[in-house]
Design an enzyme around this catalytic site. Structure first.
Site, short mmCIF file in Angstrom:
data_model
loop_
_atom_site.label_atom_id
_atom_site.label_comp_id
_atom_site.label_asym_id
_atom_site.label_seq_id
_atom_site.Cartn_x
_atom_site.Cartn_y
_atom_site.Cartn_z
N GLU A 314 0.83 -1.20 0.00
CA GLU A 314 0.00 0.00 0.00
C GLU A 314 0.86 1.25 0.00
OE1 GLU A 314 -3.88 -1.46 2.61
OE2 GLU A 314 -2.31 -0.28 3.59
N CYS A 315 0.68 2.11 -0.98
CA CYS A 315 1.28 3.44 -1.00
C CYS A 315 2.80 3.35 -0.78
CB CYS A 315 0.60 4.34 0.02
SG CYS A 315 0.85 6.11 -0.27
N GLY A 316 3.30 3.70 0.39
CA GLY A 316 4.72 3.64 0.65
C GLY A 316 5.28 2.24 0.46
#
Length: 427
Positions: A314-316
């Site tokens: 997720e994301c990072g």
């Protein structure tokens, strides 16, 4: 509920000061955060000494909010809820949550550049909804005389408390406050804020003891089937992968999974025996040099990928799996290289707001908030859906056993969909 007319008024500061003050007085305090936020809850957890969960009528859902509030009401003397943005901002808003559960609102007003106008602001916040406005906490008050002018302007609304201008503020960066672990003086700062908060004890004692329809004899169980029983999920958790809803971990455990935490920043590999890997969001761009040089971590995640272990990034987490990451200073760092493409940080916000991922088990709700862009030759397997607009949101990539997106899922919104993300797909 501690709310305000806008972001930047001091909601987190006042909530943290109030929580720490009550804890030091021997009260059992539980704090919630309204809206999809990761960093404020970490700071508030340090202030009150207990996990801080999310209350959001859309993302978490009415039953989950009711269940969390009921649990807190059973074990705590005081329950605080920090609002999000302005009191009426968002769909649903903090005001919607307050009205749903009849939560009294304390309006934080940054009074540094105003005096009698505070009364107009407070009355507008009260009457626009309306909400049950229990009082005002004036932030950045200059003097006793300043506080008296504010109090007089409020008319029939109590001045619940004041907080003077502080010589040291809670530092911020592009995604919000700095992580608590990066602040060696955090506990001292929280104590200083608690000392500085001038609370009107009569107003506090006049607050009604509220036990609204939160405590039925049996709330429905959120999860009925242990869909991840016998499986171990490796969860990255350190300063680069810190954006974890406590409810996500609760959901994985309730689904029957065992959790094994590890730190890519410390060059720790995926734990032996893991059946799946969860790489949450965080600040990989601030730790790009360490992640780039973490050969053990990179080899272990590559091995997990080659072995077909389900990986949710997720994301990072997704950023750390790209071929390359350009940090905020323009420096380019090789990353783990599981996801073809490069990630570039930018000064302008690239994505923000509530979204949902459609799955075979129904929508998994969550949100997005990022300042980077992924440039990849991969075609998205699909897109999330923005709420409430219904338009396409973040791209979702599926590459081998990897599922990657800027989307942060709130697992409790759909446990069955969550279990599927950590279950191997039959060939």
């Amino acid at each position: 509920m501690v709310a305000a007319v806008a972001s930047g008024q001091g909601k987190t500061t006042v909530t943290a000061a109030l929580a720490r003050s009550l804890v030091r007085a021997g009260q059992r305090v539980r704090v919630f955060k309204c809206g999809p936020d990761f960093i404020d809850p970490m700071l508030l957890e340090r202030a009150c000494g207990a996990p801080v969960h999310t209350l959001d009528l859309w993302m978490a859902g009415l039953d989950e909010c009711r269940r969390r509030l009921a649990d807190a009401a059973r074990e705590a003397d005081v329950v605080l809820v920090e609002g999000v943005m302005g009191l009426y901002d968002g769909t649903p808003s903090a005001a919607d949550l307050a009205r749903t559960f009849d939560i009294p609102v304390l309006a934080v007003i940054d009074a540094a550049a105003m005096a009698q106008t505070a009364g107009a602001v407070a009355q507008g916040l009260r009457d626009y909804g309306p909400v049950h406005l229990a009082g005002v906490v004036a932030n950045r008050v200059a003097s006793t005389g300043h506080a008296q002018m504010i109090a007089a302007s409020l008319r029939d609304i109590p001045l619940f408390g004041t907080l003077p201008r502080q010589p040291e503020a809670l530092p911020e960066r592009h995604l919000g406050l700095v992580l608590p672990g990066e602040l060696p003086r955090l506990d001292a700062l929280l104590d200083e804020l608690a000392d500085a908060l001038q609370l009107d004890e009569r107003a506090w004692q006049a607050l009604p003891l509220l036990l609204p329809l939160l405590l039925p004899n049996a709330l429905p169980a959120p999860i009925s089937a242990p869909l991840l029983a016998g499986r171990t999920i490796a969860v990255a958790r350190d300063a680069a992968f810190a954006f974890l809803y406590p409810a996500n971990l609760d959901t994985l455990r309730a689904l029957g999974a065992q959790l094994a935490f590890f730190s890519p920043l410390a060059d720790e590999g995926v734990p032996t025996g893991a059946d799946a890997v969860y790489l949450p969001g965080g600040y990989p761009e601030l730790h790009a040099a360490a992640l780039s040089g973490a050969a053990g971590w990179q080899a272990s995640i590559a091995a997990a990928f080659s072995a077909g272990l389900p990986i949710l990034a997720e994301c990072g987490g997704m950023m750390a799996l790209a071929d390359e990451l350009t940090d905020p200073d323009g420096r380019r760092w090789p990353m783990a290289g599981l996801l073809p493409g490069v990630v570039r940080m930018q000064a302008r916000l690239a994505g923000l707001g509530p979204q949902a991922l459609d799955t075979e088990a129904g929508p998994l709700r969550g949100h997005t908030f990022h300042y980077s862009r992924l440039e990849t030759p991969l075609a998205p397997a699909g897109h999330t859906v923005r709420h409430p607009a219904g338009t396409p949101g973040e791209a979702v990539y599926r590459h081998g056993s990897l599922t990657a997106s800027y989307f942060h899922g709130y697992f409790a919104s759909n446990p069955a969909a969550t279990a599927a993300l950590f279950t191997p797909v039959a060939p």
